[in-house]
Design a protein around this motif. Structure first.
Motif, PDB file in Angstrom:
ATOM      1  N   VAL A 190       0.821  -1.217   0.000  1.00  0.00           N
ATOM      2  CA  VAL A 190       0.000   0.000   0.000  1.00  0.00           C
ATOM      3  C   VAL A 190       0.854   1.265   0.000  1.00  0.00           C
ATOM      4  CG1 VAL A 190      -1.513   1.337   1.526  1.00  0.00           C
ATOM      5  CG2 VAL A 190      -2.079  -1.006   0.972  1.00  0.00           C
ATOM      6  N   GLY A 191       1.976   1.224   0.722  1.00  0.00           N
ATOM      7  CA  GLY A 191       2.761   2.455   0.805  1.00  0.00           C
ATOM      8  C   GLY A 191       4.200   2.248   1.217  1.00  0.00           C
ATOM      9  N   VAL A 192       4.875   3.370   1.374  1.00  0.00           N
ATOM     10  CA  VAL A 192       6.286   3.366   1.792  1.00  0.00           C
ATOM     11  C   VAL A 192       6.443   4.281   3.006  1.00  0.00           C
ATOM     12  CG1 VAL A 192       7.254   2.871  -0.501  1.00  0.00           C
ATOM     13  CG2 VAL A 192       6.836   5.250   0.175  1.00  0.00           C
ATOM     14  N   ASP A 193       7.502   4.026   3.790  1.00  0.00           N
ATOM     15  CA  ASP A 193       7.782   4.897   4.939  1.00  0.00           C
ATOM     16  C   ASP A 193       8.605   6.105   4.476  1.00  0.00           C
ATOM     17  OD1 ASP A 193      10.409   4.074   4.640  1.00  0.00           O
ATOM     18  OD2 ASP A 193      10.352   2.670   6.323  1.00  0.00           O
ATOM     19  N   ARG A 194       9.028   6.940   5.417  1.00  0.00           N
ATOM     20  CA  ARG A 194       9.716   8.187   5.044  1.00  0.00           C
ATOM     21  C   ARG A 194      11.042   7.945   4.328  1.00  0.00           C
ATOM     22  NH1 ARG A 194      10.679  12.261   8.249  1.00  0.00           N
ATOM     23  NH2 ARG A 194       8.752  12.113   9.415  1.00  0.00           N
ATOM     24  N   ASP A 195      11.599   6.694   4.430  1.00  0.00           N
ATOM     25  CA  ASP A 195      12.842   6.379   3.721  1.00  0.00           C
ATOM     26  C   ASP A 195      12.597   5.674   2.392  1.00  0.00           C
ATOM     27  OD1 ASP A 195      14.403   7.419   5.846  1.00  0.00           O
ATOM     28  OD2 ASP A 195      13.976   5.589   6.996  1.00  0.00           O
ATOM     29  N   GLY A 196      11.323   5.534   2.030  1.00  0.00           N
ATOM     30  CA  GLY A 196      11.008   4.898   0.742  1.00  0.00           C
ATOM     31  C   GLY A 196      10.935   3.384   0.817  1.00  0.00           C
ATOM     32  N   ASN A 197      10.942   2.821   2.051  1.00  0.00           N
ATOM     33  CA  ASN A 197      10.851   1.364   2.190  1.00  0.00           C
ATOM     34  C   ASN A 197       9.388   0.941   2.296  1.00  0.00           C
ATOM     35  OD1 ASN A 197      13.716   1.053   2.375  1.00  0.00           O
ATOM     36  ND2 ASN A 197      13.566   1.921   4.446  1.00  0.00           N
ATOM     37  N   PRO A 198       9.026  -0.204   1.661  1.00  0.00           N
ATOM     38  CA  PRO A 198       7.626  -0.650   1.728  1.00  0.00           C
ATOM     39  C   PRO A 198       7.161  -0.837   3.169  1.00  0.00           C
ATOM     40  CG  PRO A 198       8.884  -1.972   0.166  1.00  0.00           C
ATOM     41  CD  PRO A 198       9.876  -1.099   0.873  1.00  0.00           C
ATOM     42  N   THR A 199       5.936  -0.450   3.464  1.00  0.00           N
ATOM     43  CA  THR A 199       5.402  -0.617   4.822  1.00  0.00           C
ATOM     44  C   THR A 199       3.907  -0.905   4.774  1.00  0.00           C
ATOM     45  OG1 THR A 199       5.176   0.411   7.008  1.00  0.00           O
ATOM     46  CG2 THR A 199       4.949   1.873   5.129  1.00  0.00           C
ATOM     47  N   ASP A 200       3.433  -1.648   5.798  1.00  0.00           N
ATOM     48  CA  ASP A 200       1.989  -1.854   5.961  1.00  0.00           C
ATOM     49  C   ASP A 200       1.499  -1.119   7.212  1.00  0.00           C
ATOM     50  OD1 ASP A 200       3.075  -3.387   7.959  1.00  0.00           O
ATOM     51  OD2 ASP A 200       2.223  -5.295   7.278  1.00  0.00           O
ATOM     52  N   ASP A 201       2.364  -0.234   7.763  1.00  0.00           N
ATOM     53  CA  ASP A 201       2.034   0.489   8.991  1.00  0.00           C
ATOM     54  C   ASP A 201       1.443   1.863   8.613  1.00  0.00           C
ATOM     55  OD1 ASP A 201       1.908   1.903  11.312  1.00  0.00           O
ATOM     56  OD2 ASP A 201       4.013   1.631  11.876  1.00  0.00           O
ATOM     57  N   PRO A 202       0.148   2.091   8.901  1.00  0.00           N
ATOM     58  CA  PRO A 202      -0.447   3.373   8.483  1.00  0.00           C
ATOM     59  C   PRO A 202       0.250   4.567   9.121  1.00  0.00           C
ATOM     60  CG  PRO A 202      -1.948   2.175   9.957  1.00  0.00           C
ATOM     61  CD  PRO A 202      -0.823   1.238   9.632  1.00  0.00           C
ATOM     62  N   ARG A 203       0.795   4.374  10.367  1.00  0.00           N
ATOM     63  CA  ARG A 203       1.454   5.516  11.019  1.00  0.00           C
ATOM     64  C   ARG A 203       2.714   5.913  10.253  1.00  0.00           C
ATOM     65  NH1 ARG A 203       1.532   2.473  16.451  1.00  0.00           N
ATOM     66  NH2 ARG A 203       2.113   1.038  14.810  1.00  0.00           N
ATOM     67  N   ALA A 204       3.404   4.919   9.680  1.00  0.00           N
ATOM     68  CA  ALA A 204       4.621   5.224   8.916  1.00  0.00           C
ATOM     69  C   ALA A 204       4.278   5.983   7.632  1.00  0.00           C
ATOM     70  CB  ALA A 204       5.360   3.929   8.593  1.00  0.00           C
ATOM     71  N   ILE A 205       3.100   5.690   7.080  1.00  0.00           N
ATOM     72  CA  ILE A 205       2.681   6.407   5.855  1.00  0.00           C
ATOM     73  C   ILE A 205       2.277   7.839   6.207  1.00  0.00           C
ATOM     74  CG2 ILE A 205       0.936   6.474   4.025  1.00  0.00           C
ATOM     75  CD1 ILE A 205       0.962   3.381   4.103  1.00  0.00           C
ATOM     76  N   VAL A 206       1.524   7.977   7.304  1.00  0.00           N
ATOM     77  CA  VAL A 206       1.091   9.320   7.718  1.00  0.00           C
ATOM     78  C   VAL A 206       2.294  10.162   8.141  1.00  0.00           C
ATOM     79  CG1 VAL A 206      -0.224  10.561   9.495  1.00  0.00           C
ATOM     80  CG2 VAL A 206      -1.234   8.565   8.382  1.00  0.00           C
ATOM     81  N   ASP A 207       3.252   9.530   8.797  1.00  0.00           N
ATOM     82  CA  ASP A 207       4.393  10.244   9.365  1.00  0.00           C
ATOM     83  C   ASP A 207       5.549  10.322   8.348  1.00  0.00           C
ATOM     84  OD1 ASP A 207       6.190  11.409  11.061  1.00  0.00           O
ATOM     85  OD2 ASP A 207       6.689   9.546  12.120  1.00  0.00           O
TER      86      ASP A 207
END
Ligand code: NDP
Ligand code: PYC
Length: 340
Positions: free
Chosen positions: A204-221
């Motif tokens: 669904v998304g990536v974290d602030r470093d561009g790594n794939p994540t399923d954690d919504p907080r990492a996407i929001v943050d």
């Protein structure tokens, strides 16, 4: 399991409008936004319903980011083209003020473009297009938001969640409406998942470093969402940027900079509409709505179990009959806002 409280629709509109007015909106603006926000909740579009009230209120108090008393300016630029300067107010208010003039243009020309700029949108697009289909028109609308989606092959946000909504009249039925973010999911749904402590699907998304994540907080943050459908969704998101940021004279999502206005949540962008009188394309052929019904029949024959928009219409019927469901948590939030 969330507890829901049922509240009559008109009461919800009045309560939301009163909160907005108490936070600086002109009465007519408060009424338009209150109606819009309550209608999203009524239709089960929870990512843009009552949950957004906190964003509206903090934005209204964010040092002039949005003007809750703006009077939109209509510019009749061509027989089939109406421009509206939202004057840094809310886009749905600009639409409310432009609606009659846009309808007159379609009546005179068979089609019209309505281009709204310098305005803020925090709602569900289905509510913007469906009333045009109620008038017998096809309506297609685009709006860009703020950088929260990675372009295809990229690693950082450059596009908005950029929804597209479409509505067409039907014969003896409510309009067919689809309304979809061009990201895998709306950012509002990511925020809801973060609040509720849910994880998301993989990819669904990536974290602030561009790594794939399923954690919504990492996407929001500081992270970002992917476009739906890989390069195809990303191309549609790009088209929305052109139709809103370039065509109407608004900002591209990447240019929306909230940093100087802590508490601001609304994208300050643009919205465009293409409105068509469908009978103009039919001439002496049988009515347009008959052809739409032929198509619906083929889809249902082929196994489609429901049409886009059916869920929202069913939620609307249930809300109007039994009251609009609002979670106990959101009701508590409203009560706190009412206390000021
Ligand atoms: P969804 O993915 O939930 O739904 C997209 C469309 O597909 C809807 O029309 C939906 O109909 C339809 N659909 C869903 N499931 C089915 C099915 N099984 N069969 C047939 N049709 C189906 O929407 P999104 O999460 O993409 O968007 C959520 C909202 O967020 C939208 O209202 C959008 O306008 C809003 N948004 C607003 C933004 C803004 O800047 N203001 C930015 C981004 C999003 P139905 O609705 O009936 O389920
Ligand atoms: O849910 O992605 C979203 C969104 C962005 C702006 C308004 N809603």
């Amino acid at each position: 399991m969330q507890e829901f409280i049922r509240i009559p629709f008109d009461t919800l509109v009045a309560r939301l409008s009163a909160i907005l007015e108490a936070n600086g909106c002109a009465p007519w603006v408060a009424q338009v936004i209150g109606l819009n926000c309550a209608s999203a909740q009524r239709d089960g579009a929870h990512s843009h319903g009552v949950f957004r009230m906190k964003g509206y209120v903090s934005t209204l108090n964010a040092g002039g980011w949005v003007d809750g008393r703006a009077e939109p300016l209509l510019e009749d630029v061509a027989p089939g083209f109406l421009r509206v300067d939202g004057m840094n107010g809310f886009t749905v208010c600009a639409l409310a003020r432009a609606r009659e003039a846009a309808l007159a243009k379609v009546k005179a020309n068979g089609c019209a473009v309505l281009a709204i700029r310098n305005s803020h949108h925090l709602g569900a697009l289905s509510l913007d297009v469906e009333p045009f289909a109620d008038e017998g028109l096809i309506a297609l609308s685009f709006i860009n938001s703020m950088a929260s989606v990675v372009p295809h092959g990229g690693r950082k946000a450059a596009l908005g969640t950029n929804p597209i909504a479409f509505a067409t009249p039907r014969r003896d039925a409510r309009p067919l409406v689809f309304d979809m973010a061009t990201s895998v999911m709306a950012h509002g749904d990511v925020q809801l998942a973060a609040r509720e402590g849910r994880t998301l699907d993989k990819g669904v998304g990536v974290d602030r470093d561009g790594n794939p994540t399923d954690d919504p907080r990492a996407i929001v943050d500081g992270g970002a969402l992917m476009a739906f459908g890989g390069h195809k969704g990303a191309a549609l998101a790009l088209m929305v940027e052109v139709m809103c940021g370039a065509l109407v004279g608004g900002k591209f999502s990447r240019e929306v900079d909230l940093k100087q206005h802590p508490g601001a949540h609304t994208p300050h962008t643009g919205q465009s509409f293409i409105l068509i009188d469908p009978q103009a394309g039919r001439g002496t052929l049988p009515p347009f709505v008959d052809r739409v019904e032929d198509l619906m029949g083929y889809l249902i024959d082929a196994g489609q179990t429901r049409l886009p928009g059916d869920r929202r219409h069913e939620a609307r019927d249930d809300s109007m009959k039994n009251g609009v469901p609002v979670s106990a948590e959101l009701m508590a939030m409203l009560e706190e806002m009412e206390r000021g």
